[in-house]
Design a protein around this motif. Sequence first.
Motif, mmCIF file in Angstrom:
data_model
loop_
_atom_site.group_PDB
_atom_site.id
_atom_site.type_symbol
_atom_site.label_atom_id
_atom_site.label_comp_id
_atom_site.label_asym_id
_atom_site.label_seq_id
_atom_site.Cartn_x
_atom_site.Cartn_y
_atom_site.Cartn_z
ATOM 1 N N PHE A 115 4.211 0.625 -13.429
ATOM 2 C CA PHE A 115 4.503 1.729 -12.526
ATOM 3 C C PHE A 115 5.889 1.619 -11.911
ATOM 4 O O PHE A 115 6.482 0.551 -11.836
ATOM 5 C CB PHE A 115 3.453 1.822 -11.415
ATOM 6 N N GLY A 123 7.846 3.463 -8.518
ATOM 7 C CA GLY A 123 7.555 4.280 -7.343
ATOM 8 C C GLY A 123 6.052 4.488 -7.268
ATOM 9 O O GLY A 123 5.287 3.521 -7.299
ATOM 10 N N ARG A 124 5.616 5.734 -7.230
ATOM 11 C CA ARG A 124 4.178 6.013 -7.185
ATOM 12 C C ARG A 124 3.669 6.591 -8.504
ATOM 13 O O ARG A 124 2.586 7.178 -8.555
ATOM 14 C CB ARG A 124 3.889 6.996 -6.044
ATOM 15 N N LEU A 125 4.460 6.408 -9.549
ATOM 16 C CA LEU A 125 4.107 6.964 -10.848
ATOM 17 C C LEU A 125 3.639 5.872 -11.816
ATOM 18 O O LEU A 125 4.337 4.881 -12.031
ATOM 19 C CB LEU A 125 5.337 7.668 -11.433
ATOM 20 N N LEU A 126 2.456 6.072 -12.392
ATOM 21 C CA LEU A 126 1.954 5.129 -13.390
ATOM 22 C C LEU A 126 2.499 5.523 -14.754
ATOM 23 O O LEU A 126 2.085 6.532 -15.323
ATOM 24 C CB LEU A 126 0.433 5.154 -13.417
ATOM 25 N N LEU A 127 3.398 4.719 -15.256
ATOM 26 C CA LEU A 127 4.036 5.021 -16.536
ATOM 27 C C LEU A 127 3.134 4.620 -17.692
ATOM 28 O O LEU A 127 3.109 5.260 -18.738
ATOM 29 C CB LEU A 127 5.375 4.293 -16.631
ATOM 30 N N VAL A 128 2.402 3.538 -17.496
ATOM 31 C CA VAL A 128 1.405 3.100 -18.465
ATOM 32 C C VAL A 128 0.145 2.779 -17.681
ATOM 33 O O VAL A 128 0.215 2.166 -16.616
ATOM 34 C CB VAL A 128 1.853 1.833 -19.226
ATOM 35 N N CYS A 129 -0.983 3.204 -18.198
ATOM 36 C CA CYS A 129 -2.248 2.989 -17.506
ATOM 37 C C CYS A 129 -3.298 2.786 -18.583
ATOM 38 O O CYS A 129 -3.757 3.740 -19.202
ATOM 39 C CB CYS A 129 -2.539 4.231 -16.661
ATOM 40 N N LEU A 183 6.864 10.960 -18.915
ATOM 41 C CA LEU A 183 6.305 11.077 -17.563
ATOM 42 C C LEU A 183 7.389 10.949 -16.505
ATOM 43 O O LEU A 183 7.438 11.724 -15.551
ATOM 44 C CB LEU A 183 5.271 9.981 -17.337
ATOM 45 N N ARG A 238 9.267 14.043 -16.311
ATOM 46 C CA ARG A 238 8.528 15.171 -15.755
ATOM 47 C C ARG A 238 8.380 15.080 -14.244
ATOM 48 O O ARG A 238 8.344 16.071 -13.547
ATOM 49 C CB ARG A 238 7.116 15.233 -16.372
ATOM 50 N N PHE A 239 8.215 13.845 -13.777
ATOM 51 C CA PHE A 239 7.945 13.664 -12.343
ATOM 52 C C PHE A 239 8.930 12.682 -11.708
ATOM 53 O O PHE A 239 8.520 11.639 -11.175
ATOM 54 C CB PHE A 239 6.510 13.180 -12.135
ATOM 55 N N GLU A 270 10.514 12.735 -9.037
ATOM 56 C CA GLU A 270 10.334 12.547 -7.605
ATOM 57 C C GLU A 270 9.288 11.455 -7.311
ATOM 58 O O GLU A 270 9.456 10.660 -6.385
ATOM 59 C CB GLU A 270 9.872 13.880 -7.009
ATOM 60 N N VAL A 271 8.234 11.442 -8.136
ATOM 61 C CA VAL A 271 7.176 10.458 -7.939
ATOM 62 C C VAL A 271 7.638 9.068 -8.392
ATOM 63 O O VAL A 271 7.353 8.055 -7.756
ATOM 64 C CB VAL A 271 5.894 10.858 -8.717
ATOM 65 N N MET A 298 9.909 7.305 -5.754
ATOM 66 C CA MET A 298 9.461 7.141 -4.356
ATOM 67 C C MET A 298 9.598 5.719 -3.875
ATOM 68 O O MET A 298 9.420 4.784 -4.613
ATOM 69 C CB MET A 298 8.005 7.566 -4.238
#
Lengths: 158, 158
Positions: A109, A111-117, A148, A151-152, A154-155, A158
């Motif tokens: 991850f 910031g607050r974005l999970l790039l791989v999950c 991802l 696309r995001f 901002e997330v 963070m």
Amino acid sequence: MTTTNNVNGTASSEVLNAPFIKTLVLQTRGLDTYGTYRNWSDELILKPFVVSKQKKREISVENEVDPITQARIMAFYRAVAARIEKETGLLSQVVVDLSHEGFGWVLVFSGRLLLVCKTLRDAHRFGFDSLEKLADEGEKLVQNGIDLAKRFPEVGKM
Amino acid sequence: MTTTNNVNGTASSEVLNAPFIKTLVLQTRGLDTYGTYRNWSDELILKPFVVSKQKKREISVENEVDPITQARIMAFYRAVAARIEKETGLLSQVVVDLSHEGFGWVLVFSGRLLLVCKTLRDAHRFGFDSLEKLADEGEKLVQNGIDLAKRFPEVGKM
């Protein structure tokens, strides 16, 4: 760099030059605190990432996942993180949470974005059919992560 | 529900009715596989979450984090996740990744969105000054998570 064929998959110089594979080698060498791999070729370092279906069946999932396999899983996902970082400039963290039974989560991850999950199952048997498969799977995760992040943004920032 | 004062913090019936505290009690009872807490009051269940500064200093961080403390950390963050879930409808996962030295990560996520993302230090000493602090800290994490989920619904629902 030498190129040879081996039973576990054909290692061509092409696959050894794939960006994901090169990053994985760097990550593995980077985690090599005691210099064990210093004189090893890239191919030798990559070899344990290739585990045939036959071989997988032979690996027991009864006991704890051995530390070397855990380190290999970590290196794989760190390589994914490093590639995404290089392409997007986002710093990312890798968290691997494995239960004693080889089940668990891998999260990369930023910031607050999970790039791989990803959920892991039978982590004892972590490995790929061939170096090409290893490169493909790794790069697929990288590209999904990059998409991802784009696309995001901002997330991710963070 | 009885209310008493104790040295670790004043347990008023008000705090025992705080949504976070009620959820935490439910989570702890839910993780109670062997029915140990069946006849315990909510206050008794909550008591170990209150650890005074003095007490914290007395807890050694030398050894592994003991399983009961780990379960308590898990219950706390599961309660956070459950509260966010209730308010937003998003299903979420909790991943706690602790090293043997008590350092690590806690992640609560939904889809590709990290609702809570915290580093842990000295996890052996996990606890709060008082029940009010426990309720406040928990609810703060909940509200942050809800805000994020509302700002980025697309990421949370992936």
